[in-house]
Design an enzyme around this catalytic site. Structure first.
Site, short mmCIF file in Angstrom:
data_model
loop_
_atom_site.label_atom_id
_atom_site.label_comp_id
_atom_site.label_asym_id
_atom_site.label_seq_id
_atom_site.Cartn_x
_atom_site.Cartn_y
_atom_site.Cartn_z
N ALA A 184 3.26 -0.91 5.18
CA ALA A 184 2.86 -0.66 6.20
C ALA A 184 2.63 -2.07 5.95
CB ALA A 184 1.61 -0.07 6.47
N HIS A 193 12.71 -2.94 1.42
CA HIS A 193 12.00 -1.24 2.37
C HIS A 193 12.87 -0.32 1.36
CE1 HIS A 193 9.10 -3.43 4.69
NE2 HIS A 193 9.98 -4.29 5.69
N ASN A 227 7.56 -5.41 -1.68
CA ASN A 227 7.67 -3.97 -0.39
C ASN A 227 6.22 -4.73 0.30
OD1 ASN A 227 7.38 -2.31 1.52
ND2 ASN A 227 8.68 -0.47 -0.07
N ARG A 237 13.22 4.77 12.25
CA ARG A 237 12.26 4.87 12.48
C ARG A 237 11.59 5.12 13.61
NH1 ARG A 237 9.35 5.22 6.65
NH2 ARG A 237 7.95 7.12 7.34
N PRO A 295 0.84 -1.31 -0.18
CA PRO A 295 0.09 -0.01 -0.30
C PRO A 295 0.62 1.68 0.11
CG PRO A 295 -0.14 -1.08 2.44
CD PRO A 295 1.07 -2.20 0.97
N ASN A 296 0.30 2.13 -0.89
CA ASN A 296 0.77 3.54 -0.60
C ASN A 296 1.67 3.84 -1.97
OD1 ASN A 296 -0.67 4.73 0.75
ND2 ASN A 296 -0.33 4.21 2.72
N TYR A 313 11.32 8.53 1.05
CA TYR A 313 11.16 7.97 0.32
C TYR A 313 12.01 9.01 -1.26
CZ TYR A 313 8.28 5.56 3.15
OH TYR A 313 7.68 5.12 4.15
N GLU A 335 12.52 -9.60 1.29
CA GLU A 335 11.66 -8.38 1.97
C GLU A 335 12.68 -7.30 1.96
OE1 GLU A 335 9.80 -8.36 5.69
OE2 GLU A 335 10.85 -6.53 6.46
N ARG A 381 4.41 10.85 -1.84
CA ARG A 381 4.66 11.03 -0.79
C ARG A 381 5.85 11.11 -0.18
NH1 ARG A 381 5.28 4.60 0.93
NH2 ARG A 381 4.53 5.33 2.79
#
Ligand code: DQA
Length: 158
Positions: free
Chosen positions: A76, A99, A73, A106, A9-10, A22, A97, A17
């Site tokens: 969230a 990111h 990825n 963070r 998502p996103n 990012y 995985e 964003r």
């Protein structure tokens, strides 16, 4: 040999964003770079993005018999989704995985991944270059798998 790339998502909002986290690169541009590397390595690649957990689970299940590696990825959902974790475990396809940001630097809730324990490895914190690193890792995994299969076939009696 085929790699399925799955974006959570996103990530369709990359380039818009939180550019301070990012960066300015769009998802299509990241995918174009991954495609170029796949072509160089003689590997097929397919891209999928969804904002819906169930659609991501469906896509992982569809990989069975279709893809030999998954780069995901989960965004969230990394921090919340038992369903995505179970799907990766169920198909038993080598998964990396990935990111963009360093999730460990963070908010505290981002430092827990439910997905990483069922993956071959995790790459985080290199910006869009994380995807390139995931490609290098996945191509290595696939080449090792191919070599093992060739060796096994040679051992079989004719
Ligand atoms: C992300 C990190 C996640 O915590 C976040 O929810 C994202 C993007 C990354 O690529 O850095 O959406 O997966």
């Amino acid at each position: 040999m085929k790699i399925q790339v799955i974006q959570g998502p996103n990530l369709n909002m990359l380039g818009v964003r939180e550019q301070n986290i990012y960066g300015p690169m769009k998802l299509e541009d990241i995918h174009a770079q991954m495609k170029a590397y796949a072509q160089q390595s003689n590997i097929e690649i397919d891209f999928f993005q969804s904002n819906l957990e169930g659609e991501i689970v469906d896509k992982i299940q569809e990989c069975l018999g279709d893809a030999q590696g998954i780069i995901i990825n989960p965004a969230a959902y990394t921090h919340t989704s038992i369903a995505i974790r179970d799907a990766i475990k169920a198909v038993s396809i080598p998964t990396i995985e990935t990111h963009i940001s360093n999730v460990y630097a963070r908010e505290e809730f981002r430092s827990k991944s439910l997905i990483a324990p069922v993956c071959a490895g995790q790459i985080a914190g290199f910006g869009p270059f994380s995807y390139h690193m995931a490609m290098v890792g996945m191509v290595q995994i696939l080449q090792e798998l191919q070599a093992m299969q060739t060796a096994q076939n040679e051992q079989k009696p004719a």
